[in-house]
Design a protein around this motif. Sequence first.
Motif, PDB file in Angstrom:
ATOM      1  N   ALA A 141      -4.641   9.875   0.011  1.00 59.29           N
ATOM      2  CA  ALA A 141      -5.158   9.887   1.392  1.00 59.29           C
ATOM      3  C   ALA A 141      -5.180   8.479   1.968  1.00 59.29           C
ATOM      4  CB  ALA A 141      -6.555  10.492   1.414  1.00 59.29           C
ATOM      5  N   GLN A 142      -5.531   7.509   1.140  1.00 58.11           N
ATOM      6  CA  GLN A 142      -5.503   6.120   1.583  1.00 58.11           C
ATOM      7  C   GLN A 142      -4.060   5.696   1.889  1.00 58.11           C
ATOM      8  OE1 GLN A 142      -7.320   4.199  -1.778  1.00 58.11           O
ATOM      9  NE2 GLN A 142      -9.411   4.669  -1.125  1.00 58.11           N
ATOM     10  N   GLY A 143      -3.148   6.147   1.045  1.00 59.68           N
ATOM     11  CA  GLY A 143      -1.749   5.815   1.242  1.00 59.68           C
ATOM     12  C   GLY A 143      -1.170   6.448   2.494  1.00 59.68           C
ATOM     13  N   LYS A 144      -1.673   7.615   2.843  1.00 60.93           N
ATOM     14  CA  LYS A 144      -1.183   8.287   4.047  1.00 60.93           C
ATOM     15  C   LYS A 144      -1.440   7.437   5.274  1.00 60.93           C
ATOM     16  CE  LYS A 144      -1.469  12.520   6.784  1.00 60.93           C
ATOM     17  NZ  LYS A 144      -2.066  13.873   6.925  1.00 60.93           N
ATOM     18  N   ALA A 145      -2.608   6.817   5.336  1.00 59.85           N
ATOM     19  CA  ALA A 145      -2.945   5.972   6.480  1.00 59.85           C
ATOM     20  C   ALA A 145      -1.976   4.795   6.579  1.00 59.85           C
ATOM     21  CB  ALA A 145      -4.377   5.469   6.359  1.00 59.85           C
ATOM     22  N   VAL A 146      -1.621   4.227   5.436  1.00 59.50           N
ATOM     23  CA  VAL A 146      -0.676   3.103   5.414  1.00 59.50           C
ATOM     24  C   VAL A 146       0.705   3.587   5.862  1.00 59.50           C
ATOM     25  CG1 VAL A 146       0.457   1.371   3.970  1.00 59.50           C
ATOM     26  CG2 VAL A 146      -1.934   1.956   3.552  1.00 59.50           C
ATOM     27  N   TYR A 147       1.093   4.750   5.373  1.00 58.03           N
ATOM     28  CA  TYR A 147       2.407   5.304   5.712  1.00 58.03           C
ATOM     29  C   TYR A 147       2.511   5.605   7.206  1.00 58.03           C
ATOM     30  CZ  TYR A 147       6.633   8.137   5.387  1.00 58.03           C
ATOM     31  OH  TYR A 147       7.909   8.628   5.553  1.00 58.03           O
ATOM     32  N   LEU A 168      12.574   8.358   1.067  1.00 53.97           N
ATOM     33  CA  LEU A 168      11.501   7.943   0.170  1.00 53.97           C
ATOM     34  C   LEU A 168      10.945   9.115  -0.633  1.00 53.97           C
ATOM     35  CD1 LEU A 168       9.495   5.494   2.474  1.00 53.97           C
ATOM     36  CD2 LEU A 168      11.362   4.976   0.894  1.00 53.97           C
ATOM     37  N   ALA A 169      10.965  10.300  -0.044  1.00 52.57           N
ATOM     38  CA  ALA A 169      10.425  11.486  -0.719  1.00 52.57           C
ATOM     39  C   ALA A 169      11.156  11.717  -2.039  1.00 52.57           C
ATOM     40  CB  ALA A 169      10.565  12.706   0.176  1.00 52.57           C
ATOM     41  N   GLY A 170      10.398  11.915  -3.104  1.00 54.82           N
ATOM     42  CA  GLY A 170      10.981  12.188  -4.410  1.00 54.82           C
ATOM     43  C   GLY A 170      11.506  10.953  -5.129  1.00 54.82           C
ATOM     44  N   GLN A 171      11.270   9.781  -4.574  1.00 54.22           N
ATOM     45  CA  GLN A 171      11.797   8.565  -5.180  1.00 54.22           C
ATOM     46  C   GLN A 171      10.978   8.164  -6.420  1.00 54.22           C
ATOM     47  OE1 GLN A 171      14.229   6.700  -6.165  1.00 54.22           O
ATOM     48  NE2 GLN A 171      14.894   6.462  -4.007  1.00 54.22           N
ATOM     49  N   GLN A 172      11.620   7.422  -7.318  1.00 55.58           N
ATOM     50  CA  GLN A 172      10.951   6.934  -8.517  1.00 55.58           C
ATOM     51  C   GLN A 172       9.750   6.060  -8.125  1.00 55.58           C
ATOM     52  OE1 GLN A 172      11.530   7.860 -11.500  1.00 55.58           O
ATOM     53  NE2 GLN A 172      13.656   7.649 -12.143  1.00 55.58           N
ATOM     54  N   PRO A 173       8.531   6.398  -8.578  1.00 56.47           N
ATOM     55  CA  PRO A 173       7.359   5.616  -8.169  1.00 56.47           C
ATOM     56  C   PRO A 173       7.409   4.160  -8.617  1.00 56.47           C
ATOM     57  CG  PRO A 173       6.787   7.280  -9.811  1.00 56.47           C
ATOM     58  CD  PRO A 173       8.160   7.580  -9.372  1.00 56.47           C
ATOM     59  N   ASN A 174       7.874   3.910  -9.843  1.00 60.37           N
ATOM     60  CA  ASN A 174       7.955   2.522 -10.313  1.00 60.37           C
ATOM     61  C   ASN A 174       8.932   1.711  -9.468  1.00 60.37           C
ATOM     62  OD1 ASN A 174       6.221   3.313 -12.283  1.00 60.37           O
ATOM     63  ND2 ASN A 174       7.533   2.802 -14.023  1.00 60.37           N
ATOM     64  N   TYR A 175      10.060   2.343  -9.150  1.00 58.91           N
ATOM     65  CA  TYR A 175      11.046   1.668  -8.305  1.00 58.91           C
ATOM     66  C   TYR A 175      10.457   1.382  -6.933  1.00 58.91           C
ATOM     67  CZ  TYR A 175      14.956   1.016  -5.151  1.00 58.91           C
ATOM     68  OH  TYR A 175      15.792   0.520  -4.183  1.00 58.91           O
ATOM     69  N   LEU A 176       9.781   2.369  -6.350  1.00 61.15           N
ATOM     70  CA  LEU A 176       9.185   2.197  -5.029  1.00 61.15           C
ATOM     71  C   LEU A 176       8.184   1.045  -5.011  1.00 61.15           C
ATOM     72  CD1 LEU A 176       8.331   5.700  -3.501  1.00 61.15           C
ATOM     73  CD2 LEU A 176       9.851   3.947  -2.564  1.00 61.15           C
ATOM     74  N   GLU A 177       7.299   1.029  -5.995  1.00 59.80           N
ATOM     75  CA  GLU A 177       6.264  -0.008  -6.019  1.00 59.80           C
ATOM     76  C   GLU A 177       6.894  -1.394  -6.136  1.00 59.80           C
ATOM     77  OE1 GLU A 177       2.228  -1.290  -8.465  1.00 59.80           O
ATOM     78  OE2 GLU A 177       3.001   0.768  -8.604  1.00 59.80           O
ATOM     79  N   THR A 178       7.878  -1.517  -7.006  1.00 60.64           N
ATOM     80  CA  THR A 178       8.551  -2.812  -7.177  1.00 60.64           C
ATOM     81  C   THR A 178       9.273  -3.229  -5.903  1.00 60.64           C
ATOM     82  OG1 THR A 178       8.852  -2.442  -9.548  1.00 60.64           O
ATOM     83  CG2 THR A 178      10.295  -4.066  -8.504  1.00 60.64           C
ATOM     84  N   ALA A 179       9.961  -2.268  -5.269  1.00 58.13           N
ATOM     85  CA  ALA A 179      10.716  -2.575  -4.056  1.00 58.13           C
ATOM     86  C   ALA A 179       9.794  -3.010  -2.924  1.00 58.13           C
ATOM     87  CB  ALA A 179      11.534  -1.355  -3.628  1.00 58.13           C
ATOM     88  N   ASP A 203      -1.993  -5.248  -3.086  1.00 59.42           N
ATOM     89  CA  ASP A 203      -1.480  -4.492  -4.226  1.00 59.42           C
ATOM     90  C   ASP A 203      -2.084  -3.091  -4.247  1.00 59.42           C
ATOM     91  OD1 ASP A 203       0.000  -6.664  -4.983  1.00 59.42           O
ATOM     92  OD2 ASP A 203      -1.282  -7.235  -6.669  1.00 59.42           O
ATOM     93  N   ALA A 204      -3.366  -2.988  -3.910  1.00 57.69           N
ATOM     94  CA  ALA A 204      -4.043  -1.690  -3.898  1.00 57.69           C
ATOM     95  C   ALA A 204      -3.450  -0.767  -2.848  1.00 57.69           C
ATOM     96  CB  ALA A 204      -5.542  -1.878  -3.659  1.00 57.69           C
ATOM     97  N   GLU A 205      -3.132  -1.316  -1.681  1.00 55.71           N
ATOM     98  CA  GLU A 205      -2.537  -0.509  -0.617  1.00 55.71           C
ATOM     99  C   GLU A 205      -1.135  -0.040  -1.000  1.00 55.71           C
ATOM    100  OE1 GLU A 205      -4.562  -2.170   3.504  1.00 55.71           O
ATOM    101  OE2 GLU A 205      -3.041  -3.402   2.497  1.00 55.71           O
ATOM    102  N   ILE A 206      -0.403  -0.872  -1.698  1.00 57.60           N
ATOM    103  CA  ILE A 206       0.938  -0.474  -2.142  1.00 57.60           C
ATOM    104  C   ILE A 206       0.847   0.667  -3.139  1.00 57.60           C
ATOM    105  CG2 ILE A 206       2.966  -1.217  -3.464  1.00 57.60           C
ATOM    106  CD1 ILE A 206       2.651  -3.977  -2.172  1.00 57.60           C
ATOM    107  N   LYS A 207      -0.084   0.590  -4.060  1.00 59.89           N
ATOM    108  CA  LYS A 207      -0.272   1.671  -5.032  1.00 59.89           C
ATOM    109  C   LYS A 207      -0.660   2.969  -4.322  1.00 59.89           C
ATOM    110  CE  LYS A 207      -1.392  -0.959  -9.183  1.00 59.89           C
ATOM    111  NZ  LYS A 207      -0.242  -0.408  -9.946  1.00 59.89           N
ATOM    112  N   ALA A 208      -1.526   2.861  -3.318  1.00 58.58           N
ATOM    113  CA  ALA A 208      -1.936   4.044  -2.557  1.00 58.58           C
ATOM    114  C   ALA A 208      -0.741   4.621  -1.788  1.00 58.58           C
ATOM    115  CB  ALA A 208      -3.067   3.681  -1.601  1.00 58.58           C
ATOM    116  N   LEU A 209       0.050   3.750  -1.211  1.00 60.90           N
ATOM    117  CA  LEU A 209       1.236   4.181  -0.460  1.00 60.90           C
ATOM    118  C   LEU A 209       2.207   4.923  -1.355  1.00 60.90           C
ATOM    119  CD1 LEU A 209       2.942   4.149   2.118  1.00 60.90           C
ATOM    120  CD2 LEU A 209       3.728   1.861   1.473  1.00 60.90           C
TER     121      LEU A 209
END
Length: 217
Positions: A141-147, A168-179, A203-209
């Motif tokens: 839910a926090q990530g939704k606000a960022v998105y 972005l949908a279905g993308q690898q989470p580790n790849y997304l966070e690093t990117a 960093d927290a907002e990126i994880k939520a996103l």
Amino acid sequence: MGLACAASAQPTAATPAQPAASHPAAVLPQWAQDKLAAAKADPKLQEQAYRQGAKLATFCANCHGPSGQSVRPDVPNLAGQNTIYVLNQLNKFHDGRRKGAFFMEGLVKAMSNEERFAVAVYYTNQEAPAARPSGDAKLAAQGKAVYENGCRKCHGESGAGSEKNSRLAGQQPNYLETAIRRYRDNDVRTDEKMFKYTKGLTDAEIKALVAYIGALR
């Protein structure tokens, strides 16, 4: 010089599901626009490109998987991406505008125009990956606000992407966070727009996103 592959893979579908293109983006060179237009007008040409791409993908599959769903957490999924978007990225690797992704530069540089087109058609016509819910509803839910504030305008409400922006949908989470971190830290110096939208993220907002994006399909 073309890219030679010792083995061949069988396509997963007799007819590609995604049209080769609707309105080829202006960023593509003329040869690519011509191929996209020809494939759209003649299903036989698209089927031919799809089958050629399936054979070429036997090497790409070491990282991106045989059906475009990555076998490595730090490598992006290609299945379900927009054909024009992927072809544009391959062209950037080919001419040196995009760098720093394992040995992609050398591999793609060896591919002909026709081979890059075929690989793009094959992978982008594979079924898109399933959603990857994080299991943490509060974090999502926090990530939704960022998105909604920074990503939706370009990547779409459902994260499906477009000719100019990645799915972005279905993308690898580790790849997304690093990117996302790389964009924020300005390690990727060829995309000022992404730097602008990510430079203020913690960093927290990126994880939520990433948690929110994981639930998109």
